[in-house]
Scaffold this motif. Structure first.
Motif, PDB file in Angstrom:
ATOM      1  N   LYS A   7      -5.193   4.546   6.099  1.00  0.00           N
ATOM      2  CA  LYS A   7      -3.865   4.888   5.068  1.00  0.00           C
ATOM      3  C   LYS A   7      -2.778   4.077   5.641  1.00  0.00           C
ATOM      4  O   LYS A   7      -1.947   3.448   4.813  1.00  0.00           O
ATOM      5  CB  LYS A   7      -3.622   6.247   5.250  1.00  0.00           C
ATOM      6  N   HIS A   8      -2.653   3.905   7.018  1.00  0.00           N
ATOM      7  CA  HIS A   8      -1.401   3.313   7.470  1.00  0.00           C
ATOM      8  C   HIS A   8      -1.453   1.561   7.017  1.00  0.00           C
ATOM      9  O   HIS A   8      -0.246   0.979   6.634  1.00  0.00           O
ATOM     10  CB  HIS A   8      -1.313   3.305   8.888  1.00  0.00           C
ATOM     11  N   GLU A   9      -2.793   0.955   6.975  1.00  0.00           N
ATOM     12  CA  GLU A   9      -2.624  -0.561   6.476  1.00  0.00           C
ATOM     13  C   GLU A   9      -2.408  -0.605   5.202  1.00  0.00           C
ATOM     14  O   GLU A   9      -1.696  -1.498   4.738  1.00  0.00           O
ATOM     15  CB  GLU A   9      -4.157  -0.852   6.853  1.00  0.00           C
ATOM     16  N   VAL A  10      -2.866   0.303   4.398  1.00  0.00           N
ATOM     17  CA  VAL A  10      -2.626   0.242   2.941  1.00  0.00           C
ATOM     18  C   VAL A  10      -1.223   0.577   2.351  1.00  0.00           C
ATOM     19  O   VAL A  10      -0.738  -0.210   1.634  1.00  0.00           O
ATOM     20  CB  VAL A  10      -3.644   1.302   2.056  1.00  0.00           C
ATOM     21  N   LEU A  11      -0.721   1.565   3.059  1.00  0.00           N
ATOM     22  CA  LEU A  11       0.640   1.602   2.716  1.00  0.00           C
ATOM     23  C   LEU A  11       1.667   0.596   3.153  1.00  0.00           C
ATOM     24  O   LEU A  11       2.479   0.178   2.576  1.00  0.00           O
ATOM     25  CB  LEU A  11       1.236   2.852   3.498  1.00  0.00           C
ATOM     26  N   ASP A  12       1.164  -0.137   4.157  1.00  0.00           N
ATOM     27  CA  ASP A  12       1.885  -1.502   4.761  1.00  0.00           C
ATOM     28  C   ASP A  12       1.834  -2.387   3.808  1.00  0.00           C
ATOM     29  O   ASP A  12       2.714  -3.323   3.549  1.00  0.00           O
ATOM     30  CB  ASP A  12       1.314  -1.677   6.048  1.00  0.00           C
ATOM     31  N   VAL A  13       0.821  -2.722   3.404  1.00  0.00           N
ATOM     32  CA  VAL A  13       0.438  -3.791   2.472  1.00  0.00           C
ATOM     33  C   VAL A  13       1.104  -3.742   1.096  1.00  0.00           C
ATOM     34  O   VAL A  13       1.947  -4.368   0.617  1.00  0.00           O
ATOM     35  CB  VAL A  13      -1.033  -4.022   2.013  1.00  0.00           C
ATOM     36  N   VAL A  14       1.202  -2.263   0.653  1.00  0.00           N
ATOM     37  CA  VAL A  14       1.933  -1.905  -0.742  1.00  0.00           C
ATOM     38  C   VAL A  14       3.430  -2.071  -0.465  1.00  0.00           C
ATOM     39  O   VAL A  14       4.332  -2.587  -1.268  1.00  0.00           O
ATOM     40  CB  VAL A  14       1.702  -0.397  -1.001  1.00  0.00           C
ATOM     41  N   PHE A  15       3.867  -1.676   0.661  1.00  0.00           N
ATOM     42  CA  PHE A  15       5.455  -1.848   0.982  1.00  0.00           C
ATOM     43  C   PHE A  15       5.618  -3.263   1.100  1.00  0.00           C
ATOM     44  O   PHE A  15       6.866  -3.703   0.301  1.00  0.00           O
ATOM     45  CB  PHE A  15       5.607  -1.089   2.368  1.00  0.00           C
ATOM     46  N   ARG A  16       4.903  -4.015   1.632  1.00  0.00           N
ATOM     47  CA  ARG A  16       5.277  -5.590   1.631  1.00  0.00           C
ATOM     48  C   ARG A  16       5.127  -6.124   0.359  1.00  0.00           C
ATOM     49  O   ARG A  16       5.998  -7.075  -0.055  1.00  0.00           O
ATOM     50  CB  ARG A  16       4.491  -6.184   2.912  1.00  0.00           C
ATOM     51  N   LEU A  17       4.243  -6.083  -0.468  1.00  0.00           N
ATOM     52  CA  LEU A  17       4.102  -6.607  -1.587  1.00  0.00           C
ATOM     53  C   LEU A  17       5.402  -5.973  -2.564  1.00  0.00           C
ATOM     54  O   LEU A  17       5.667  -6.636  -3.527  1.00  0.00           O
ATOM     55  CB  LEU A  17       2.928  -5.919  -2.368  1.00  0.00           C
ATOM     56  N   THR A  18       5.725  -4.724  -2.601  1.00  0.00           N
ATOM     57  CA  THR A  18       6.849  -4.297  -3.266  1.00  0.00           C
ATOM     58  C   THR A  18       8.217  -5.118  -2.719  1.00  0.00           C
ATOM     59  O   THR A  18       8.772  -5.586  -3.507  1.00  0.00           O
ATOM     60  CB  THR A  18       7.175  -2.897  -2.933  1.00  0.00           C
ATOM     61  N   VAL A  19       8.272  -5.521  -1.362  1.00  0.00           N
ATOM     62  CA  VAL A  19       9.356  -6.329  -0.908  1.00  0.00           C
ATOM     63  C   VAL A  19       9.212  -7.703  -1.755  1.00  0.00           C
ATOM     64  O   VAL A  19      10.522  -8.076  -2.098  1.00  0.00           O
ATOM     65  CB  VAL A  19       9.220  -6.265   0.451  1.00  0.00           C
ATOM     66  N   VAL A  20       8.006  -8.513  -1.518  1.00  0.00           N
ATOM     67  CA  VAL A  20       7.739  -9.414  -2.014  1.00  0.00           C
ATOM     68  C   VAL A  20       8.378  -9.550  -3.630  1.00  0.00           C
ATOM     69  O   VAL A  20       9.088 -10.433  -4.143  1.00  0.00           O
ATOM     70  CB  VAL A  20       6.317  -9.998  -2.133  1.00  0.00           C
TER      71      VAL A  20
END
Length: 316
Positions: A7-20
């Motif tokens: 879950k942590h890895e998925v949330l991290d990727v989603v957060f970074r994609l949102t930032v991008v």
């Protein structure tokens, strides 16, 4: 082959994609609504793309939009990111380039609050090759706003290990390999773009002047926000010193040093843990410390320079 993500890895990727996505859409708005109306140049690859876009327009060969110039300029730069920074960073850069290309094409220039100013300014430049003092104030305002907003967007993207594409990628590579300030590197290249584009190509040195002002402000803001290669030393005093150090070494891959100390007030023997981190790793280290000892005493000190066996890791 099955790939498992927690879950942590998925949330991290989603957060970074949102930032991008958000930072690159913001940069596209800054370019179309603030820089183009004042005939100013953007930073990095966007500025170089504007340079070629205006050059071919002047020669009568302009067949594609500004967004596609941004895309073409970024192709070799992304390859640099793959080789010298990290594959993950390069992937975020590729996404950033696509977002900028699409957003730049979709954002309406005519809807810019300063579109009327652009019409008056372009007419004045085409007829006289000069800009009146009455228009200097508006251009200065747009250069300050454009530089500040672009710097915030780029700085946020870099701080969270993502990218706005373009020279951010080359700057990250130089920061890793040569320890060169990202802000200084981008400022030098951007000033050259301003001089060639505004002064030589368009023949209006005022455009170059206000573009340089925008770029200097942009570089300052980026360096203030992006702190990944500023170092901090941590002095940790805790009864759980060994557990804290073990997790820091395991999770952050940073070495730790133990030292026997005696409390001046309590007179009790204790262990001090000393380690050096990149500034963006400090929050993670503090969480590790509080996990093992909520009452640990920690001091942080800026480190001007690190030599020896200290790994300059990419953010992602």
């Amino acid at each position: 082959m099955k790939f498992k993500f927690n879950k942590h890895e998925v949330l991290d990727v989603v957060f970074r994609l949102t930032v991008v996505i958000l930072t690159n859409i913001s940069l596209s708005y800054v370019t179309i609504w603030f820089l183009e109306p004042a005939m100013l140049y953007g930073g990095g690859a966007t500025g170089i793309a504007q340079l070629f876009y205006r050059l071919f327009a002047k020669l009568g060969f302009n067949k594609i939009s500004l967004g596609w110039y941004i895309f073409i300029i970024n192709i070799p730069i992304v390859l640099v990111g793959i080789k010298y920074v990290s594959p993950k960073f390069a992937i975020y850069s590729i996404i950033a380039v696509f977002v900028q290309t699409i957003a730049t094409d979709l954002i309406s220039f005519e809807n810019s609050p300063f579109y009327d100013f652009y019409l008056a300014l372009s007419k004045e430049v085409s007829e006289t090759s000069h800009i009146s003092y009455e228009n200097w104030g508006v251009m200065l305002t747009l250069s300050i706003c454009g530089g500040g907003l672009a710097g915030i967007a780029s700085g946020i993207a870099l701080r969270y290990g993502t990218s706005t594409g373009g020279l951010d990628v080359v700057a990250q590579a130089l920061a890793l390999k040569k320890n060169i300030s990202i802000g200084i590197f981008t400022m030098v290249l951007n000033v050259l773009t301003a001089i060639i584009g505004g002064g030589v190509l368009q023949g209006v040195w005022v455009i170059a002047l206000f573009t340089i002002i925008r770029m200097v402000l942009n570089s300052i803001v980026i360096d203030k926000i992006h702190t990944s290669y500023t170092y901090m030393s941590l002095y940790i005093f805790s009864n759980a010193a060994y557990d804290i150090a073990a997790e820091i070494m395991q999770e952050l891959h940073r070495g730790c040093t133990y030292e026997n100390v005696t409390g001046g007030y309590s007179g009790k023997q204790s262990i001090e843990v000393y380690c050096v981190l990149s500034k963006y790793e400090v929050d993670r280290a503090i969480k590790i410390i509080h996990k093992h000892d909520p009452h640990a005493f920690v001091t942080l000190t800026p480190v001007k320079r690190v030599t020896g066996n200290f790994l300059k890791k990419t953010i992602v």
